[in-house]
Motif scaffolding. Structure first.
Motif, PDB file in Angstrom:
ATOM      1  N   THR A  96      22.826 -31.716 -40.354  1.00  0.00           N
ATOM      2  CA  THR A  96      23.231 -32.972 -39.578  1.00  0.00           C
ATOM      3  C   THR A  96      23.492 -33.930 -41.061  1.00  0.00           C
ATOM      4  O   THR A  96      22.597 -33.276 -41.635  1.00  0.00           O
ATOM      5  CB  THR A  96      22.632 -34.493 -39.131  1.00  0.00           C
ATOM      6  OG1 THR A  96      22.208 -33.894 -37.797  1.00  0.00           O
ATOM      7  CG2 THR A  96      23.201 -35.272 -39.365  1.00  0.00           C
ATOM      8  N   TYR A 102      31.584 -27.892 -37.286  1.00  0.00           N
ATOM      9  CA  TYR A 102      31.323 -29.556 -37.489  1.00  0.00           C
ATOM     10  C   TYR A 102      31.859 -30.540 -36.795  1.00  0.00           C
ATOM     11  O   TYR A 102      33.302 -30.184 -36.703  1.00  0.00           O
ATOM     12  CB  TYR A 102      30.786 -30.263 -38.670  1.00  0.00           C
ATOM     13  CG  TYR A 102      30.143 -29.715 -39.293  1.00  0.00           C
ATOM     14  CD1 TYR A 102      28.913 -30.575 -39.124  1.00  0.00           C
ATOM     15  CD2 TYR A 102      29.691 -28.551 -39.483  1.00  0.00           C
ATOM     16  CE1 TYR A 102      27.869 -30.573 -40.216  1.00  0.00           C
ATOM     17  CE2 TYR A 102      28.494 -27.931 -40.437  1.00  0.00           C
ATOM     18  CZ  TYR A 102      27.947 -29.282 -40.528  1.00  0.00           C
ATOM     19  OH  TYR A 102      26.038 -28.719 -40.677  1.00  0.00           O
ATOM     20  N   SER A 103      31.013 -31.311 -35.929  1.00  0.00           N
ATOM     21  CA  SER A 103      32.179 -33.069 -35.819  1.00  0.00           C
ATOM     22  C   SER A 103      31.697 -33.805 -36.222  1.00  0.00           C
ATOM     23  O   SER A 103      31.011 -33.628 -37.492  1.00  0.00           O
ATOM     24  CB  SER A 103      31.137 -33.505 -34.033  1.00  0.00           C
ATOM     25  OG  SER A 103      31.658 -32.636 -33.187  1.00  0.00           O
ATOM     26  N   LEU A 145      28.428 -42.156 -30.604  1.00  0.00           N
ATOM     27  CA  LEU A 145      28.308 -41.051 -31.350  1.00  0.00           C
ATOM     28  C   LEU A 145      27.126 -41.023 -30.093  1.00  0.00           C
ATOM     29  O   LEU A 145      26.491 -39.438 -30.081  1.00  0.00           O
ATOM     30  CB  LEU A 145      26.259 -42.081 -32.029  1.00  0.00           C
ATOM     31  CG  LEU A 145      27.568 -42.001 -34.196  1.00  0.00           C
ATOM     32  CD1 LEU A 145      26.596 -42.886 -34.804  1.00  0.00           C
ATOM     33  CD2 LEU A 145      27.706 -40.512 -34.069  1.00  0.00           C
ATOM     34  N   VAL A 155      28.722 -37.812 -28.810  1.00  0.00           N
ATOM     35  CA  VAL A 155      29.167 -36.309 -29.059  1.00  0.00           C
ATOM     36  C   VAL A 155      28.493 -34.735 -28.768  1.00  0.00           C
ATOM     37  O   VAL A 155      27.300 -35.443 -28.007  1.00  0.00           O
ATOM     38  CB  VAL A 155      29.042 -36.207 -30.784  1.00  0.00           C
ATOM     39  CG1 VAL A 155      28.574 -35.088 -31.670  1.00  0.00           C
ATOM     40  CG2 VAL A 155      29.903 -37.604 -31.204  1.00  0.00           C
ATOM     41  N   LEU A 169      26.846 -32.397 -36.562  1.00  0.00           N
ATOM     42  CA  LEU A 169      27.570 -33.599 -36.560  1.00  0.00           C
ATOM     43  C   LEU A 169      27.610 -33.912 -38.334  1.00  0.00           C
ATOM     44  O   LEU A 169      26.591 -33.622 -39.334  1.00  0.00           O
ATOM     45  CB  LEU A 169      26.573 -34.667 -36.685  1.00  0.00           C
ATOM     46  CG  LEU A 169      27.607 -36.425 -36.853  1.00  0.00           C
ATOM     47  CD1 LEU A 169      28.721 -36.422 -36.220  1.00  0.00           C
ATOM     48  CD2 LEU A 169      26.214 -37.100 -36.443  1.00  0.00           C
ATOM     49  N   LEU A 188      29.014 -37.509 -40.410  1.00  0.00           N
ATOM     50  CA  LEU A 188      28.753 -38.512 -40.100  1.00  0.00           C
ATOM     51  C   LEU A 188      29.697 -39.580 -41.139  1.00  0.00           C
ATOM     52  O   LEU A 188      28.722 -39.415 -42.799  1.00  0.00           O
ATOM     53  CB  LEU A 188      28.321 -39.301 -39.807  1.00  0.00           C
ATOM     54  CG  LEU A 188      28.349 -41.189 -38.995  1.00  0.00           C
ATOM     55  CD1 LEU A 188      29.581 -41.334 -38.106  1.00  0.00           C
ATOM     56  CD2 LEU A 188      26.532 -41.334 -39.412  1.00  0.00           C
ATOM     57  N   ARG A 237      19.529 -37.073 -34.680  1.00  0.00           N
ATOM     58  CA  ARG A 237      20.489 -36.002 -35.463  1.00  0.00           C
ATOM     59  C   ARG A 237      19.768 -36.180 -37.256  1.00  0.00           C
ATOM     60  O   ARG A 237      20.385 -35.422 -37.326  1.00  0.00           O
ATOM     61  CB  ARG A 237      21.777 -37.171 -35.736  1.00  0.00           C
ATOM     62  CG  ARG A 237      22.390 -36.609 -34.270  1.00  0.00           C
ATOM     63  CD  ARG A 237      23.459 -35.721 -34.100  1.00  0.00           C
ATOM     64  NE  ARG A 237      24.007 -35.128 -33.199  1.00  0.00           N
ATOM     65  CZ  ARG A 237      24.487 -34.128 -32.911  1.00  0.00           C
ATOM     66  NH1 ARG A 237      24.963 -33.307 -33.664  1.00  0.00           N
ATOM     67  NH2 ARG A 237      25.580 -34.030 -32.017  1.00  0.00           N
TER      68      ARG A 237
END
Length: 494
Positions: free
Chosen positions: A32, A129-130, A178, A181, A187, A189, A276
């Protein structure tokens, strides 16, 4: 909230990832990555950096498990240029996103991220990645180009005067997102907390641990001092500020910092709840600081690169990573390189200074940290090397490189940056020459418009929002010769 990236590209990336999984062993899980920017947060008002008030108890606890940079610097003195540097690794003179309005045919134009400027988010997108973003202020909104690779992006609506979002409001909109997801995808962010930005108006329906009782005794019986100072009102009055206003403003600013820290703590708690943070890279920094009269007539930001407006927090947490405090200068322009290095991805094209090291490298800092401030008629650059700071001021856009003022300051012996305390010896002047060459190379790039920038038309709603936050005045924007043409498609969401 805005869904920004074309779904077709998202599907393509997911399909390629699935194809790879079927044709061979699964790729290792990626960590993450969380980038949090504390807008308008200067390091010296944080207990993480020795401040007397506990404005950031959570950040301080995180810092005890992280690498902390004592002398970290923004690349600009306002939001957009510093954020673009974080995402691109380039300085404002190279990426071109610096504060300058242009007026043509009744339209107000503004430089924004160019479509061809490589950003770290593009690399993360290609790595599967998101990408989720949530921002509290206008200059990180989708209008200015940073949001182009994100799946979802929370931002002020610009409707009914919503020009900014408090950290608690960001979290309220972000947490449900979140939770949705795909847990199987890594992720990225990005969160920009905007609480500390002027006007300083912390909610008064709660009790704060500071200021202490009697610390603002001058407020008793005072009617002319508003309990929530508004920096934009001070600017309109020509910055004729009483010392009492400054003390009151700092007290309110510090309370906003505490609210911001509470939002950060809640966010990290939510990420931990979602699993995460088991393997994570978390970077907490700021785009710039704030002035409270430390230099004569200097309040707010978008000003010359003095220490209170350019020295920012920089805390880098990595699961299993280094835990120490570094005193060498560091720059927010190293953030993109740090992310890509930790993920083993190809670095972005370097700027004029060449590749910059990761903040987590064994020698994490470049030889200098560079900060810029500019207007149509002035360019001021600050070069940091060790405890030395060179400030170079060119007073005209078309000035020769030799026509400038250059002041070399030892921040250890002269932390107030007092020009009268600067040595005037031949040896001291010789010390500044290598740094002066670096500043001159950067200044040379300012003389021509960077190809990576473009101009965007601001509509009346956006102009009103920027004015409400103190960025624009009633003075008509100036047209600068040689500016790039306006693209045909110049509209976008606020």
């Amino acid at each position: 909230m805005h869904r920004l990236r074309p779904i077709s590209r998202c599907v393509l990336v997911a399909s390629l990832a699935a194809l790879g999984a079927c044709s061979g062993p699964e790729p290792p899980a990626r960590p993450t990555v969380v980038l949090i920017t504390l807008d308008t947060t200067r390091a010296e008002n944080l207990s993480t950096y020795g401040y007397r008030r506990p404005t950031d108890p959570f950040l301080r606890s995180l810092a005890q498990r992280s690498r902390v940079f004592e002398r970290a610097y923004s690349t600009g003195t306002w939001t957009l240029p510093s954020h673009v540097s974080m995402f691109s690794g380039l300085h404002p003179a190279e990426h071109g996103c610096w504060f300058r309005l242009d007026k043509r045919d009744g339209e107000t134009l503004f430089p924004v991220v160019g479509d061809d400027l490589p950003l770290v988010t593009g690399s993360l997108l290609d790595a599967g990645y998101s990408l989720i973003g949530a921002v509290g202020g206008p200059f990180t909104s989708s209008q200015y180009g940073l949001a182009r690779d994100f799946d979802e992006y929370i931002q002020p609506s610009g409707v009914d005067g919503e020009w900014q979002l408090a950290g608690s409001a960001i979290n309220a909109r972000l947490f449900p997102l979140l939770a949705e997801v795909d847990a199987a995808r890594p992720l990225f962010l990005f969160v920009n907390y905007f609480d500390a930005h002027a006007p300083y108006d912390p909610p008064q329906d709660r009790v704060y641990p500071f200021p202490a009782v009697g610390e603002l005794e001058f407020m008793e019986g005072q009617r002319e001092l508003h309990p929530m100072p508004d920096m934009t009102e001070w600017q309109a009055q020509g910055w004729e500020i009483l010392e009492q206003h400054e003390r009151l403003a700092i007290a309110n600013y510090d309370q906003e910092l505490l609210l911001q820290d509470e939002a950060l703590e809640a966010l990290m708690g939510e990420l931990e709840r979602l699993g995460r943070l088991d393997d994570a890279l978390v970077i907490v920094t700021a785009d710039h600081g704030e002035m409270f009269g430390e230099q004569r007539g200097a309040y707010g930001h978008s000003c010359r690169p003095w220490e209170p407006v350019t020295r920012v927090p920089l805390v880098v947490y990595r699961s299993g990573g280094p835990v120490d405090r570094r005193r060498e200068p560091a720059s927010v322009a190293q953030i993109a390189a740090t992310i890509l290095d930790e993920l083993g991805l190809t670095q972005l094209p370097p700027g004029a200074a060449g590749p910059v090291p990761s903040l987590l490298a064994s020698s994490p800092t470049p030889p200098e940290a560079l900060v810029e401030f500019r207007t149509p008629d002035e360019w001021v650059g600050a070069v940091h090397a060790g405890n030395l700071k060179l400030v170079v001021d060119w007073h005209a856009r078309d000035s020769a490189l030799g026509e400038r003022d250059a002041l070399l300051i030892d921040l250890d012996s002269n932390p107030s940056e007092d020009p009268d305390r600067v040595p005037r010896t031949t040896a001291w002047n010789a010390t500044r020459e290598p740094l002066l060459e670096r500043a001159e190379a950067l200044h040379a790039k300012w003389l021509a418009w960077p190809e990576m920038a473009r101009l965007e038309v601001l509509d009346g709603n956006q102009i009103a929002g920027l004015a409400a936050l103190g960025y624009l005045t009633e003075r008509a924007p100036e047209t600068v010769e040689g500016a790039p043409p306006v693209p045909e498609a110049t509209t976008g969401d606020y």
